[in-house]
Scaffold this active site. Structure first.
Site, PDB file in Angstrom:
ATOM      1  N   CYS A   1     -16.081 -19.676 -30.618  1.00  8.11           N
ATOM      2  CA  CYS A   1     -15.276 -18.507 -30.976  1.00  8.11           C
ATOM      3  C   CYS A   1     -16.159 -17.271 -31.036  1.00  8.11           C
ATOM      4  O   CYS A   1     -15.684 -16.156 -30.893  1.00  8.11           O
ATOM      5  CB  CYS A   1     -14.531 -18.741 -32.275  1.00  8.11           C
TER       6      CYS A   1
ATOM      7  N   GLU B   1      -9.200 -18.546 -38.785  1.00  6.04           N
ATOM      8  CA  GLU B   1     -10.385 -18.265 -37.976  1.00  6.04           C
ATOM      9  C   GLU B   1      -9.936 -18.378 -36.536  1.00  6.04           C
ATOM     10  O   GLU B   1      -9.933 -19.457 -35.955  1.00  6.04           O
ATOM     11  CB  GLU B   1     -11.442 -19.311 -38.346  1.00  6.04           C
TER      12      GLU B   1
HETATM   13  C1  UN1 Z   1     -16.570 -21.669 -33.772  1.00  8.21           C
HETATM   14  O1  UN1 Z   1     -16.807 -21.496 -32.579  1.00  8.21           O
HETATM   15  O2  UN1 Z   1     -15.399 -21.967 -34.149  1.00  8.21           O
HETATM   16  O3  UN1 Z   1     -21.682 -18.898 -35.291  1.00  8.21           O
HETATM   17  C2  UN1 Z   1     -17.591 -21.648 -34.840  1.00  8.21           C
HETATM   18  C3  UN1 Z   1     -21.525 -19.838 -34.499  1.00  8.21           C
HETATM   19  C4  UN1 Z   1     -21.376 -21.216 -35.067  1.00  8.21           C
HETATM   20  C5  UN1 Z   1     -19.962 -21.502 -35.428  1.00  8.21           C
HETATM   21  C6  UN1 Z   1     -18.956 -21.253 -34.376  1.00  8.21           C
HETATM   22  N1  UN1 Z   1     -22.221 -21.327 -36.228  1.00  8.21           N
HETATM   23  O4  UN1 Z   1     -21.522 -19.683 -33.297  1.00  8.21           O
END
Ligand code: UN1
Length: 508
Positions: free
Chosen positions: A298, A264
């Site tokens: 992310c 990820e």
């Molecule tokens: C991340 O930033 O690694 O969809 C995960 C989202 C959150 C998860 C982010 N539920 O922004």
């Protein structure tokens, strides 16, 4: 520079919080790793790191645990996750606050992160009775064909600072019901929340009665600890969250020993705003997706592709949102943007803004609001770009939103997909054709594609992850549990003859 944010000390809060969460005082006072709160820049703990040569012993222990745990019926395994979810519910306020103190995200997001953990526990408990395999029609008489899902083995989890506990829980809750112990290397920037979660897990394990010892372990350490985890032959799956650069290191090592990877990695998420968009709704969605979590998700919105007919109306309003959004102490209600994780993150943001300006970008915001060493508080930046230049195609993990203009829908789609990453995406439109095109085979090339909501803040029920340089992994809901199990295809002959498949004859 004039400090424009005033931050109260966090030091006095940490001790009682950790104590309530069950973390032993020695575990956070006598170590070689200094933990700094991004909220105030203060040193809040000293944590002991693990020598890399101890990792193997820990993994062996996890593997021994696996040999037992895999034989516990899955619904019973689910019971442990149910108890853990209860512990999280009881500790939500404290753990959420610790997330805020350790990452700098605002309190409601700290609490949201714990809620996300509770949600995945609930999901996993249900799943513990639904690890279904298929039964297939066979071409041979008096035969039956089916598939069985078996536990896989020790699951390694490498997590990032920005979701220090939720991303682990997506993996751990599923892995545990699937019959796999978890060995977790959290970010060196956020060991405290990891230790707190481990202590809550141990409370649940005690109540469960008879949970094997090493079902969940935390390895605090640096790169060498991560490498030892990645290279160990008894870890058949490593789930790693972080930058694309990290993924480039980890993926080949795992591939070399045929381990599974769940990656990820970076995102460069965009939203297209079409002529028919509800601008009020789009504005709110964009503000949260681009400025929320100080641009350190992310899934953060990093590129906005706006139709020329609504460009001025939308961008003017965004500019006023960017100049007025409250940046400050993430513990205070009313604050929407907390600090960046550290000075290095600020330096990267500054570099990106300079590169954008050099390429013709016009910046609103981006000013530093605190003195160095007192937390990296910065006003989010909106950058109008003449085109999608190299810096726009890069992920800078900071609150920078690049704005681009388009005329033809096809151009918007082309710009949208013309980046190395492929995590999340959205479109704002009331035109059904545009919405469906965006979701269609030749639309967004991302793992997540949304209509009239921003790219961030996904629920756990869906599969989470993305394509291209994002790494291809999927975690959390839908059928992601399958990654944590090994599938066996079984063919059973209950007749007295031996027909071969495909009509092959082999008569002795
Ligand atoms: C991340 O930033 O690694 O969809 C995960 C989202 C959150 C998860 C982010 N539920 O922004």
């Amino acid at each position: 520079m004039n400090a424009q944010v005033h931050i109260r000390s966090v030091a006095a809060e940490i001790g009682p919080l950790l104590q309530r969460l069950g973390v032993r005082p020695q575990a956070v006072s006598e170590g070689d790793l200094a933990v700094t709160s991004p909220v105030s820049g203060e040193r809040i703990a000293q944590v002991k790191t693990m020598p890399a040569d101890e990792v193997g012993t820990r993994i062996e222990r996890a593997h021994e645990t696996f040999l037992e745990w895999r034989k516990v019926p899955a619904p019973r395994r689910g019971e442990l996750v149910r108890l853990f979810g209860n512990e999280l519910r009881a500790a939500k306020a404290d753990l959420g606050r610790l997330v805020t103190l350790e990452t700098g995200k605002i309190l409601s997001e700290g609490l949201g992160e714990v809620q996300e953990m509770i949600d995945i526990c609930d999901f996993a408990v249900g799943l513990s009775r639904q690890l279904y395999g298929l039964t297939m029609a066979t071409e041979r008489a008096e035969h039956r064909m089916m598939e069985t899902w078996h536990p896989l083995g020790v699951v390694g989890v490498i997590s990032a600072f920005n979701f220090p506990v939720a991303v682990w829980s997506w993996n751990a809750a599923l892995a545990l019901v699937c019959g796999d112990p978890v060995v977790w290397k959290p970010s060196e920037k956020t060991p405290l929340t990891a230790l707190a979660v481990q202590s809550l897990f141990e409370r649940a394990a005690t109540q469960f009665g008879g949970a094997p010892e090493a079902l969940s372990q935390v390895l605090i350490g640096g790169r060498e600890v991560g490498e030892a985890l990645v290279d160990h032959p008894k870890v058949p799956l490593v789930s790693a969250t972080g930058s694309t650069a990290m993924g480039r290191q980890v993926a080949p090592r795992l591939a070399a020993r045929f381990a599974r990877t769940l990656l990820e990695l970076g995102g460069n998420n965009a939203a297209i705003v079409c002529p028919s968009a509800d601008l009020e709704l789009a504005l709110r969605a964009i503000a949260f997706a681009a400025m929320g979590t100080a641009g350190q998700r992310c899934t953060t919105l990093r590129r906005l592709i706006v139709h020329e007919s609504v460009y001025n109306a939308l961008v003017d309003r965004l500019k006023s949102a960017y100049t007025s959004v409250r940046v400050g102490d993430p513990r205070e209600s009313g604050t929407l943007v907390g600090p960046l994780i550290d000075e290095a993150a600020y330096a990267r943001m500054e570099r990106a803004l300079n590169a954008a300006k050099a390429a013709g970008g016009v910046v609103t915001g981006g000013e530093r609001l605190s003195a160095p060493g007192a937390g990296a508080y910065v006003r989010p930046a909106l950058v109008e770009m003449p085109q999608q230049t190299d810096i726009v195609r890069e992920e800078t993990f900071a609150p920078i939103l690049y704005v681009l203009r388009y005329r033809e829908f096809e151009d918007a789609l082309r710009i949208h997909n013309d980046v190395p990453q492929g995590l999340s995406s959205s479109i704002f439109t009331r035109d059904l054709r545009e919405a469906e095109r965006f979701l269609a085979v030749d639309g967004s090339d991302c793992g997540i594609a949304n209509v009239n909501i921003g790219p961030s803040g996904a629920e756990i029920g869906g599969a989470f992850g993305g394509e291209k340089a994002t790494g291809g992994g999927r975690e959390a809901g839908s059928d992601c549990w399958k990654t944590y199990m090994r599938r066996a295809t079984n063919t059973i002959n209950y007749g007295n003859t031996l027909p071969l498949a495909q009509g092959v004859r082999f008569d002795l």
